[in-house]
Motif scaffolding. Structure first.
Motif, mmCIF file in Angstrom:
data_model
loop_
_atom_site.group_PDB
_atom_site.id
_atom_site.type_symbol
_atom_site.label_atom_id
_atom_site.label_comp_id
_atom_site.label_asym_id
_atom_site.label_seq_id
_atom_site.Cartn_x
_atom_site.Cartn_y
_atom_site.Cartn_z
ATOM 1 N N ILE A 117 -18.659 67.479 56.748
ATOM 2 C CA ILE A 117 -18.292 66.415 55.819
ATOM 3 C C ILE A 117 -17.805 65.197 56.586
ATOM 4 O O ILE A 117 -18.171 64.055 56.268
ATOM 5 C CB ILE A 117 -17.214 66.909 54.833
ATOM 6 C CG1 ILE A 117 -17.792 67.968 53.901
ATOM 7 C CG2 ILE A 117 -16.650 65.748 54.009
ATOM 8 C CD1 ILE A 117 -16.763 68.638 53.008
ATOM 9 N N MET A 118 -16.990 65.433 57.615
ATOM 10 C CA MET A 118 -16.512 64.323 58.432
ATOM 11 C C MET A 118 -17.673 63.602 59.106
ATOM 12 O O MET A 118 -17.713 62.363 59.163
ATOM 13 C CB MET A 118 -15.534 64.842 59.497
ATOM 14 C CG MET A 118 -15.002 63.755 60.425
ATOM 15 S SD MET A 118 -14.084 62.467 59.551
ATOM 16 C CE MET A 118 -12.610 63.372 59.113
ATOM 17 N N GLY A 119 -18.631 64.359 59.605
ATOM 18 C CA GLY A 119 -19.775 63.757 60.275
ATOM 19 C C GLY A 119 -20.674 62.962 59.354
ATOM 20 O O GLY A 119 -21.383 62.059 59.814
ATOM 21 N N CYS A 120 -20.652 63.266 58.074
ATOM 22 C CA CYS A 120 -21.524 62.586 57.110
ATOM 23 C C CYS A 120 -20.850 61.403 56.424
ATOM 24 O O CYS A 120 -21.510 60.677 55.665
ATOM 25 C CB CYS A 120 -22.009 63.576 56.050
ATOM 26 S SG CYS A 120 -23.038 64.909 56.694
ATOM 27 N N CYS A 121 -19.557 61.198 56.673
ATOM 28 C CA CYS A 121 -18.846 60.088 56.032
ATOM 29 C C CYS A 121 -19.294 58.745 56.611
ATOM 30 O O CYS A 121 -19.721 58.670 57.770
ATOM 31 C CB CYS A 121 -17.336 60.251 56.226
ATOM 32 S SG CYS A 121 -16.575 61.441 55.109
ATOM 33 N N PRO A 122 -19.181 57.677 55.842
ATOM 34 C CA PRO A 122 -19.517 56.344 56.365
ATOM 35 C C PRO A 122 -18.431 55.846 57.312
ATOM 36 O O PRO A 122 -17.385 56.484 57.472
ATOM 37 C CB PRO A 122 -19.578 55.488 55.092
ATOM 38 C CG PRO A 122 -18.665 56.168 54.134
ATOM 39 C CD PRO A 122 -18.787 57.638 54.426
ATOM 40 N N GLY A 123 -18.675 54.702 57.927
ATOM 41 C CA GLY A 123 -17.717 54.121 58.854
ATOM 42 C C GLY A 123 -16.453 53.654 58.154
ATOM 43 O O GLY A 123 -16.473 53.300 56.978
ATOM 44 N N GLY A 124 -15.341 53.668 58.885
ATOM 45 C CA GLY A 124 -14.072 53.234 58.326
ATOM 46 C C GLY A 124 -13.812 51.756 58.592
ATOM 47 O O GLY A 124 -14.385 51.153 59.496
ATOM 48 N N THR A 125 -12.918 51.177 57.791
ATOM 49 C CA THR A 125 -12.613 49.746 57.922
ATOM 50 C C THR A 125 -11.794 49.436 59.169
ATOM 51 O O THR A 125 -11.752 48.282 59.609
ATOM 52 C CB THR A 125 -11.844 49.251 56.689
ATOM 53 O OG1 THR A 125 -10.721 50.116 56.456
ATOM 54 C CG2 THR A 125 -12.735 49.275 55.454
ATOM 55 N N ALA A 126 -11.151 50.435 59.754
ATOM 56 C CA ALA A 126 -10.384 50.196 60.987
ATOM 57 C C ALA A 126 -11.284 49.717 62.119
ATOM 58 O O ALA A 126 -10.834 49.010 63.025
ATOM 59 C CB ALA A 126 -9.643 51.465 61.400
ATOM 60 N N SER A 127 -12.555 50.084 62.060
ATOM 61 C CA SER A 127 -13.489 49.670 63.107
ATOM 62 C C SER A 127 -13.648 48.155 63.156
ATOM 63 O O SER A 127 -13.881 47.580 64.228
ATOM 64 C CB SER A 127 -14.863 50.325 62.877
ATOM 65 O OG SER A 127 -15.389 49.934 61.615
ATOM 66 N N ASN A 128 -13.503 47.501 62.009
ATOM 67 C CA ASN A 128 -13.619 46.041 61.976
ATOM 68 C C ASN A 128 -12.491 45.374 62.750
ATOM 69 O O ASN A 128 -12.708 44.390 63.459
ATOM 70 C CB ASN A 128 -13.619 45.535 60.534
ATOM 71 C CG ASN A 128 -14.658 46.224 59.665
ATOM 72 O OD1 ASN A 128 -14.354 46.756 58.615
ATOM 73 N ND2 ASN A 128 -15.903 46.245 60.122
ATOM 74 N N VAL A 129 -11.290 45.938 62.631
ATOM 75 C CA VAL A 129 -10.134 45.381 63.341
ATOM 76 C C VAL A 129 -10.287 45.571 64.846
ATOM 77 O O VAL A 129 -10.094 44.633 65.636
ATOM 78 C CB VAL A 129 -8.828 46.040 62.847
ATOM 79 C CG1 VAL A 129 -7.630 45.479 63.607
ATOM 80 C CG2 VAL A 129 -8.661 45.844 61.357
ATOM 81 N N ILE A 130 -10.668 46.785 65.269
ATOM 82 C CA ILE A 130 -10.835 47.054 66.699
ATOM 83 C C ILE A 130 -11.993 46.236 67.262
ATOM 84 O O ILE A 130 -11.928 45.738 68.389
ATOM 85 C CB ILE A 130 -11.073 48.557 66.949
ATOM 86 C CG1 ILE A 130 -9.911 49.381 66.374
ATOM 87 C CG2 ILE A 130 -11.211 48.830 68.433
ATOM 88 C CD1 ILE A 130 -8.583 49.127 67.018
ATOM 89 N N ALA A 131 -13.064 46.087 66.470
ATOM 90 C CA ALA A 131 -14.211 45.286 66.924
ATOM 91 C C ALA A 131 -13.795 43.842 67.200
ATOM 92 O O ALA A 131 -14.286 43.208 68.141
ATOM 93 C CB ALA A 131 -15.323 45.325 65.872
ATOM 94 N N TYR A 132 -12.883 43.321 66.396
ATOM 95 C CA TYR A 132 -12.380 41.964 66.634
ATOM 96 C C TYR A 132 -11.643 41.883 67.965
ATOM 97 O O TYR A 132 -11.843 40.939 68.746
ATOM 98 C CB TYR A 132 -11.452 41.548 65.495
ATOM 99 C CG TYR A 132 -10.675 40.289 65.782
ATOM 100 C CD1 TYR A 132 -11.276 39.035 65.665
ATOM 101 C CD2 TYR A 132 -9.345 40.352 66.188
ATOM 102 C CE1 TYR A 132 -10.559 37.881 65.942
ATOM 103 C CE2 TYR A 132 -8.627 39.197 66.453
ATOM 104 C CZ TYR A 132 -9.240 37.963 66.333
ATOM 105 O OH TYR A 132 -8.530 36.830 66.619
ATOM 106 N N TRP A 133 -10.812 42.878 68.256
ATOM 107 C CA TRP A 133 -10.004 42.846 69.472
ATOM 108 C C TRP A 133 -10.830 43.074 70.732
ATOM 109 O O TRP A 133 -10.395 42.701 71.837
ATOM 110 C CB TRP A 133 -8.892 43.889 69.385
ATOM 111 C CG TRP A 133 -7.767 43.467 68.494
ATOM 112 C CD1 TRP A 133 -7.483 43.932 67.236
ATOM 113 C CD2 TRP A 133 -6.767 42.487 68.775
ATOM 114 N NE1 TRP A 133 -6.383 43.298 66.717
ATOM 115 C CE2 TRP A 133 -5.916 42.405 67.637
ATOM 116 C CE3 TRP A 133 -6.498 41.659 69.865
ATOM 117 C CZ2 TRP A 133 -4.825 41.548 67.581
ATOM 118 C CZ3 TRP A 133 -5.413 40.803 69.797
ATOM 119 C CH2 TRP A 133 -4.595 40.754 68.676
ATOM 120 N N VAL A 134 -12.010 43.695 70.625
ATOM 121 C CA VAL A 134 -12.867 43.881 71.809
ATOM 122 C C VAL A 134 -13.990 42.856 71.852
ATOM 123 O O VAL A 134 -14.995 43.061 72.539
ATOM 124 C CB VAL A 134 -13.450 45.313 71.868
ATOM 125 C CG1 VAL A 134 -12.357 46.356 71.941
ATOM 126 C CG2 VAL A 134 -14.374 45.580 70.681
#
Length: 362
Positions: A117-134
């Motif tokens: 179930i975890m593997g099939c979930c969509p991406g989380g919104t936290a990735s947007n914040v980290i993507a900004y910082w990198v």
């Protein structure tokens, strides 16, 4: 809700995997991880913090939208090569990795299902914040998160049907389409307002973005702490799930990056795809688990989403720290090279001008 797991496998694995005694006030205790009774404090805390976190998340996504150029965002939608690569990572690499890890560690069927179930979930919104910082491609990051949440309505049941047949009937898993829809709305509306503000008032959008990025970083840590409080009922679960919870996000980040690079994406987009792949919507996974399984089954795996959440955050912070060190070193090296070239050019000019070299050139 009853599910069709093989009772012999369940009972045998139940006794073999767990031997630690549970707290005295646990509602379920048979020598394994335990579920504590619900109390007023926990319910009140859950409601209050959920409300606060929802508001904060909306503000953070609004600020992230302030970094999105409408033209570039529409460009990703019209030429969706980056989104397609992210789609392959999200619904190709992650479910397959979950399946292989479940087989490799030979975990119980109920535990294998929650990993899937975890593997099939969509991406989380936290990735947007980290993507900004990198220094990732924010237009791609937002579009990938939006599209993966939208595609999840069809891809999650398909992937679960394919991969969980050997452990349970796919009908036993309840997918909360209302939660997926709310996640999509909570993402699209604030981001849309942010894009509009960036289009109308770009100067103000930059200020909002800086504030929102800091709030977003605080929010990510706060969510992890809140999860630890609300799930304090059980931390004693199978060591195998701890190992999988460590390996799984690291594999997602790594495989996502390499697949993006093989697909010919630029370095900033590779970092973006990597983060979008490894960072899953763990809140959605927790909701599905709680809706789908009985308390007796929950005791074996209901903290796995939190374990994954902790390690996906830890590895994301390591990626962020590594990138910041690399960028600082690269900028310093580049500056030194430019100064050396300028000094050599000045000396060359001095030879032409009669050999005079000033003190600054020496």
């Amino acid at each position: 809700m009853q599910t069709n797991f093989l009772s012999q496998q369940f009972n045998a694995g139940f006794l073999a995997e767990n031997s630690t005694a549970c707290p005295a006030n646990a509602t379920i205790c048979d020598g394994t991880s335990c579920v504590l009774p619900e109390d007023t404090f926990n319910q009140t805390l859950s409601v209050v913090l959920s409300t606060v976190l929802t508001i904060m998340l909306a503000l953070v996504m609004f600020s992230m939208g302030c970094n999105v150029e409408l033209k570039n965002f529409l460009g990703h939608i019209k030429r969706p090569w980056g989104i397609f690569v992210g789609f392959l990572c999200q619904f190709g690499i992650m479910p397959l990795t979950a399946f292989l890890l479940s087989l490799a560690f030979n975990i119980l069927p109920i535990q294998a299902v929650v990993v899937m179930i975890m593997g099939c979930c969509p991406g989380g919104t936290a990735s947007n914040v980290i993507a900004y910082w990198v220094d990732g491609d924010m237009d791609l990051s937002i579009s990938m998160t939006t599209c993966s949440t939208l595609f999840a309505m069809g891809m999650m049941p398909l992937c679960l049907f394919i991969y969980t047949k050997m452990w349970t009937d796919s009908d036993a898993i309840v997918l909360p389409y209302d939660s997926i829809g709310l996640s999509l709305v909570a993402l699209v509306i604030p981001v849309s307002f942010g894009i509009f503000v960036n289009y109308k008032w770009p100067t103000k959008a930059k200020i909002i973005l800086k504030v929102g990025s800091i709030v977003g970083a605080v929010l990510i840590v706060l969510i992890a702490v809140v999860g630890g409080i609300l799930y304090r009922g059980s931390w004693i679960i199978s060591p195998k799930l701890w190992i999988i919870g460590t390996i799984f996000p690291a594999a997602g980040y790594t495989l996502g990056f390499f697949l993006a690079r093989i697909a010919g994406l630029s370095w900033d987009r590779c970092r973006t795809v990597s983060l979008e792949t490894g960072m899953q919507n763990t809140q959605l996974c927790s909701t599905i688990v709680q809706l789908s399984f009985s308390p007796e089954q929950l005791e074996l795996m209901f903290t796995f989403p939190l374990i994954y959440s902790i390690f996906q955050l830890l590895f994301a912070l390591l990626i962020l720290g590594g990138y910041r060190l690399y960028r600082r070193h690269r900028v310093k090296t580049k500056t030194d090279v430019e100064k050396t070239e300028q000094k050599e050019d000045s000396k060359s000019d001095a030879k032409i001008n009669g050999g005079f070299v000033s003190d600054e050139m020496k």
